[in-house]
Design a protein around this motif. Sequence first.
Motif, PDB file in Angstrom:
ATOM      1  N   ARG A 144       0.832  -1.214   0.000  1.00  0.00           N
ATOM      2  CA  ARG A 144       0.000   0.000   0.000  1.00  0.00           C
ATOM      3  C   ARG A 144       0.868   1.267   0.000  1.00  0.00           C
ATOM      4  N   PRO A 145       1.621   1.480  -1.095  1.00  0.00           N
ATOM      5  CA  PRO A 145       2.610   2.563  -1.147  1.00  0.00           C
ATOM      6  C   PRO A 145       1.991   3.948  -1.293  1.00  0.00           C
ATOM      7  N   HIS A 146       2.798   4.942  -0.972  1.00  0.00           N
ATOM      8  CA  HIS A 146       2.446   6.331  -1.258  1.00  0.00           C
ATOM      9  C   HIS A 146       2.163   6.454  -2.752  1.00  0.00           C
ATOM     10  N   SER A 147       1.194   7.263  -3.102  1.00  0.00           N
ATOM     11  CA  SER A 147       0.722   7.346  -4.493  1.00  0.00           C
ATOM     12  C   SER A 147       1.796   7.784  -5.486  1.00  0.00           C
ATOM     13  N   SER A 148       2.843   8.443  -5.003  1.00  0.00           N
ATOM     14  CA  SER A 148       3.870   8.949  -5.916  1.00  0.00           C
ATOM     15  C   SER A 148       4.922   7.890  -6.266  1.00  0.00           C
ATOM     16  N   ILE A 149       4.911   6.757  -5.579  1.00  0.00           N
ATOM     17  CA  ILE A 149       5.947   5.744  -5.782  1.00  0.00           C
ATOM     18  C   ILE A 149       5.512   4.760  -6.873  1.00  0.00           C
ATOM     19  N   LYS A 150       6.440   4.421  -7.737  1.00  0.00           N
ATOM     20  CA  LYS A 150       6.198   3.435  -8.795  1.00  0.00           C
ATOM     21  C   LYS A 150       7.113   2.235  -8.572  1.00  0.00           C
ATOM     22  N   LEU A 151       6.570   1.046  -8.770  1.00  0.00           N
ATOM     23  CA  LEU A 151       7.339  -0.166  -8.494  1.00  0.00           C
ATOM     24  C   LEU A 151       8.583  -0.265  -9.370  1.00  0.00           C
ATOM     25  N   ASP A 152       8.493   0.125 -10.637  1.00  0.00           N
ATOM     26  CA  ASP A 152       9.678   0.019 -11.492  1.00  0.00           C
ATOM     27  C   ASP A 152      10.806   0.908 -10.979  1.00  0.00           C
ATOM     28  N   GLN A 153      10.447   2.063 -10.370  1.00  0.00           N
ATOM     29  CA  GLN A 153      11.460   2.925  -9.761  1.00  0.00           C
ATOM     30  C   GLN A 153      12.104   2.247  -8.555  1.00  0.00           C
ATOM     31  N   VAL A 154      11.277   1.602  -7.746  1.00  0.00           N
ATOM     32  CA  VAL A 154      11.786   0.917  -6.557  1.00  0.00           C
ATOM     33  C   VAL A 154      12.783  -0.166  -6.960  1.00  0.00           C
ATOM     34  N   LEU A 155      12.416  -1.001  -7.907  1.00  0.00           N
ATOM     35  CA  LEU A 155      13.280  -2.091  -8.339  1.00  0.00           C
ATOM     36  C   LEU A 155      14.562  -1.561  -8.984  1.00  0.00           C
ATOM     37  N   GLU A 156      14.430  -0.500  -9.764  1.00  0.00           N
ATOM     38  CA  GLU A 156      15.608   0.109 -10.373  1.00  0.00           C
ATOM     39  C   GLU A 156      16.548   0.663  -9.304  1.00  0.00           C
ATOM     40  N   GLY A 157      15.967   1.287  -8.262  1.00  0.00           N
ATOM     41  CA  GLY A 157      16.778   1.833  -7.170  1.00  0.00           C
ATOM     42  C   GLY A 157      17.529   0.734  -6.425  1.00  0.00           C
ATOM     43  N   ILE A 158      16.865  -0.387  -6.180  1.00  0.00           N
ATOM     44  CA  ILE A 158      17.522  -1.513  -5.513  1.00  0.00           C
ATOM     45  C   ILE A 158      18.681  -2.021  -6.367  1.00  0.00           C
ATOM     46  N   ASN A 159      18.453  -2.140  -7.668  1.00  0.00           N
ATOM     47  CA  ASN A 159      19.517  -2.589  -8.574  1.00  0.00           C
ATOM     48  C   ASN A 159      20.722  -1.654  -8.533  1.00  0.00           C
ATOM     49  N   LYS A 160      20.457  -0.361  -8.586  1.00  0.00           N
ATOM     50  CA  LYS A 160      21.547   0.624  -8.574  1.00  0.00           C
ATOM     51  C   LYS A 160      22.332   0.538  -7.277  1.00  0.00           C
ATOM     52  N   PHE A 161      21.624   0.407  -6.165  1.00  0.00           N
ATOM     53  CA  PHE A 161      22.308   0.326  -4.876  1.00  0.00           C
ATOM     54  C   PHE A 161      23.153  -0.935  -4.795  1.00  0.00           C
ATOM     55  N   ALA A 162      22.588  -2.053  -5.235  1.00  0.00           N
ATOM     56  CA  ALA A 162      23.289  -3.333  -5.135  1.00  0.00           C
ATOM     57  C   ALA A 162      24.585  -3.340  -5.932  1.00  0.00           C
TER      58      ALA A 162
END
Length: 312
Positions: A144-162
């Motif tokens: 139940r994320p904040h309306s401004s968050i998109k899942l593809d952004q989340v996954l991309e961010g995890i990839n970049k961090f990793a």
Amino acid sequence: MIAFGPVTSRRLGLSLGINNIVSRKVCSYSCIYCQIGETRHMSTDQEVFYAPKKLFKNVEEHLSRLDELHRPDYLTFVSNGEPTLDKNLGEAIQMLRKFDIPIAVITNASLLHHENVRRNLMEADWVSVKVNTTDELTWKKINRPHSSIKLDQVLEGINKFATVYKGKLHSETMLINSCNDSSEQVEQTASFISKINPDTAYLSIPTRPPAMRDARPATEKTLAMAWQIFSNAGITTELLTGFEGTDTGITGNAFEDILNITAVHPLREDTMKALLIKENTDMAVVESLESLKLIKKTKYKGMNYYVRNYHF
């Protein structure tokens, strides 16, 4: 109300918790399984909650009141909200280096698409990122994320961090019955997690009272299936399904210890009683906190739990 415990952690041994978010829950998610209830203050904006010097001083004082047996294995940012919402997280971690104790951050990973969030987390020795699913509809149902968050952004961010993080990276997947625990969903999740190559991928289920009562844990059979799928994908995988034990660190102030711990970590009744014995006090303290509506008792899987009451 910044430092609490230490409490026994299934991942980190003795973990001294650091709640770097204000006393109300501020988070980018309102997960159906959250052990501290629904999020009433949704946010994706980084802000200053505590000055790093104040946070450092609070942790320093808390450590000074612990006996040698309860010197923590980790200082862990695990808050009543999302710890990376703290703009000063990186600076606070740098200051805490003085104690020569490894520092962990448990994050829902929703803000990792921001470079400054990744930069702050780079300071930690141990980071856990949440990956419950790679399916958008399921993600919205569970997290139940904040309306401004998109899942593809989340996954991309995890990839970049990793790809740049030099510490110990871990992932955690909370498996909810009939939500994200089908073999197809688990295979998709495992495929993503294999690409970020965590030291360990944890598969967990709700073990304390969840925000929504219909957030039921995946079955033992499903957990075994999920473990096999993750392992077949070449991922070092562990299950987080058991009780951590009743041991907690104390400071000698039962009133404060109970409030600080229950702010982010509901106390099972047997753990509460063990804490009171060590504090040389009794249930009168708990009854007083209940009468003041600072904590409340709830039942889950036949056991009583004491949780912080934020919404009285």
